[in-house]
Design a protein around this motif. Structure first.
Motif, short mmCIF file in Angstrom:
data_model
loop_
_atom_site.label_atom_id
_atom_site.label_comp_id
_atom_site.label_asym_id
_atom_site.label_seq_id
_atom_site.Cartn_x
_atom_site.Cartn_y
_atom_site.Cartn_z
N ASP A 106 0.77 -1.26 -0.08
CA ASP A 106 -0.12 -0.04 -0.14
C ASP A 106 0.74 1.21 -0.05
N LYS A 107 1.90 1.30 0.69
CA LYS A 107 2.83 2.35 1.06
C LYS A 107 3.94 2.50 -0.21
N GLY A 108 3.98 1.38 -0.84
CA GLY A 108 4.76 1.31 -2.12
C GLY A 108 6.16 1.41 -1.75
N MET A 109 6.57 0.42 -0.66
CA MET A 109 7.85 0.57 -0.12
C MET A 109 8.46 -0.98 -0.14
N PRO A 110 9.56 -1.01 -0.17
CA PRO A 110 10.31 -2.53 0.31
C PRO A 110 9.73 -3.09 1.75
N LEU A 111 9.48 -4.53 1.82
CA LEU A 111 9.17 -5.31 2.83
C LEU A 111 9.95 -4.75 4.07
N GLU A 112 11.43 -4.63 3.81
CA GLU A 112 12.37 -4.56 4.71
C GLU A 112 12.20 -3.05 5.67
N GLN A 113 11.65 -2.27 4.55
CA GLN A 113 11.37 -0.77 5.24
C GLN A 113 10.11 -0.54 5.82
N ALA A 114 9.16 -1.37 5.76
CA ALA A 114 7.94 -1.65 6.42
C ALA A 114 8.33 -2.32 7.71
N LYS A 115 9.09 -3.23 7.71
CA LYS A 115 9.47 -3.78 8.93
C LYS A 115 10.20 -2.96 9.88
N GLU A 116 11.16 -2.18 9.34
CA GLU A 116 11.85 -1.43 10.14
C GLU A 116 10.81 -0.05 10.96
N MET A 117 10.06 0.08 9.85
CA MET A 117 9.09 1.28 10.24
C MET A 117 8.18 0.72 11.50
N THR A 118 7.61 -0.58 11.20
CA THR A 118 6.57 -1.00 12.39
C THR A 118 7.46 -1.27 13.71
N GLN A 119 8.78 -1.66 13.50
CA GLN A 119 9.50 -2.12 14.75
C GLN A 119 9.72 -0.65 15.55
N ARG A 120 9.68 0.53 15.09
CA ARG A 120 9.83 1.81 15.66
C ARG A 120 8.66 2.10 16.47
N VAL A 121 7.51 1.62 15.71
CA VAL A 121 6.29 1.84 16.63
C VAL A 121 5.99 0.77 17.59
N VAL A 122 6.40 -0.36 17.67
CA VAL A 122 6.24 -1.32 18.64
C VAL A 122 7.14 -0.72 19.84
N ASP A 123 8.27 -0.29 19.27
CA ASP A 123 9.29 0.19 20.66
C ASP A 123 8.49 1.40 21.22
N MET A 124 8.03 2.32 20.36
CA MET A 124 7.07 3.24 21.11
C MET A 124 6.11 2.97 21.87
N GLY A 125 5.13 1.78 21.43
CA GLY A 125 4.23 1.28 22.25
C GLY A 125 4.65 0.61 23.24
N GLN A 126 5.79 0.04 23.47
CA GLN A 126 6.33 -0.74 24.39
C GLN A 126 6.69 0.41 25.59
N ALA A 127 7.41 1.42 25.13
CA ALA A 127 7.61 2.71 26.02
C ALA A 127 6.24 3.07 26.75
N ALA A 128 5.33 3.21 26.05
CA ALA A 128 3.93 3.61 26.54
C ALA A 128 3.13 2.33 27.39
N GLY A 129 3.72 1.45 27.42
CA GLY A 129 3.09 0.33 28.39
C GLY A 129 2.15 -0.47 27.36
N LEU A 130 2.22 -0.33 26.29
CA LEU A 130 1.30 -1.39 25.20
C LEU A 130 1.98 -2.17 24.47
N ALA A 131 1.41 -3.26 24.26
CA ALA A 131 1.88 -4.53 23.35
C ALA A 131 1.33 -4.37 21.98
N ILE A 132 2.22 -4.27 21.19
CA ILE A 132 1.68 -4.17 19.69
C ILE A 132 2.19 -5.16 18.81
N ASP A 133 1.64 -6.16 18.45
CA ASP A 133 1.85 -7.11 17.66
C ASP A 133 1.69 -7.07 16.07
N PHE A 134 2.35 -6.71 15.22
CA PHE A 134 2.32 -6.50 13.76
C PHE A 134 2.27 -7.85 13.02
#
Length: 214
Positions: free
Chosen positions: A62-90
Motif C-alpha cells: 500500500d505504501k509502495g515501499m520494500p518489505l524491509e522498510q515496512a518492518k523497520e517502520m513498524t518496529q519503531r512503532v512497536v518500541d514506542m508502544g512498549q515505552a507507553a506500556g502497550l503491546a503491539i503485535d504486527f
C-alpha cells in the motif's frame, strides 16, 4: 472539560497517543473530571484484507515501499508502544477495513459504550490479531462490551449509522484534520499526533485553567 478524539481502531499512533493522554490525566488533580469523546476517522479508506498477505506485506504494498522498510517502520512503532506500556503485535495484525466497525461504534456511542468499544477494538487489533473487517469479529467484540447482538447484526446487514459515521468524517475535514490521532481540548485547543505525556499535561492544564477562569 471535554477532550474529543478523532481516531481509527487500526491507527497505532492513536493507540499510543491515547495511552500518553491517559497517563497525563492520571497525573493531574482534575484528570477524573475530564470527559473523553471519540469520533470516527478512516486511516486508510481503501484498506482490504488479503488472506494471502501478512500485515507487513500489505502495508509495504500500500505504501509502495520494500518489505524491509515496512518492518523497520513498524518496529519503531512497536518500541514506542512498549515505552507507553502497550503491546503491539504486527506479526498477528490483520490489514483490514474499518468502515463497518465504525458504524457499529456509532451505535455503541449512542448507548454510552463508545469509549469502551474503542478500547476493546484497539486491543483486539493490536494484541490479538482480530480482523476488524469481519462481521463475526465485530459481533463478538460488540457483545463483549455489552451491545445487543441482534441490533449489531442488523446494522452490519444494512447501512444504518452511515450518516453518523460520515458526519464525524466531515466534521474532521471542516476543522482541518489531516491525520490522526487528533485531539481537541475544551472545544478550543488542538493537539495532533502521539505527543508525549508532558505535552498533554501542559495543554490540559492550560485548557483547564482557562475554562475555570472564564
Amino acid at each position: 472539560m471535554n477532550v474529543t478524539i478523532w481516531s481509527d481502531f487500526v491507527c497505532p499512533f492513536c493507540y499510543i497517543g491515547e495511552a500518553h493522554l491517559a497517563k497525563a490525566l492520571a497525573e493531574l488533580d482534575f484528570g477524573d473530571q475530564v470527559e473523553i469523546e471519540y469520533k470516527s476517522f478512516l486511516l486508510n479508506p481503501e484498506a482490504k484484507y488479503d488472506d494471502n498477505k501478512s500485515y507487513l506485506q500489505s502495508l509495504a504494498d500500500d505504501k509502495g515501499m520494500p518489505l524491509e522498510q515496512a518492518k523497520e517502520m513498524t518496529q519503531r512503532v512497536v518500541d514506542m508502544g512498549q515505552a507507553a506500556g502497550l503491546a503491539i503485535d504486527f506479526e498477528q495484525a490483520k490489514y483490514a477495513p474499518t468502515q463497518d466497525a465504525h458504524r457499529v461504534f456509532q451505535y455503541a456511542k449512542e448507548n454510552g459504550k463508545g469509549n469502551e468499544y474503542f478500547e476493546r477494538f484497539y486491543q483486539a487489533y493490536f494484541t490479538q490479531g482480530e480482523n476488524l473487517g469481519e462481521a463475526e469479529v465485530i459481533v463478538k467484540l460488540s457483545k463483549e462490551v455489552g451491545l445487543d447482538e441482534e441490533v449489531v447484526r442488523s446494522i452490519l446487514a444494512s447501512e444504518d449509522y452511515q450518516d453518523a459515521f460520515y458526519a464525524d468524517i466531515q466534521q474532521a475535514q471542516m476543522i482541518g484534520v489531516q491525520g490522526v490521532p487528533f485531539f481537541v481540548l475544551a472545544n478550543k485547543y488542538a493537539v495532533s499526533g502521539a505527543q508525549p505525556t508532558e505535552l498533554f499535561k501542559e495543554a490540559l492544564t492550560q485548557a483547564w485553567q482557562e475554562q475555570a477562569d472564564a
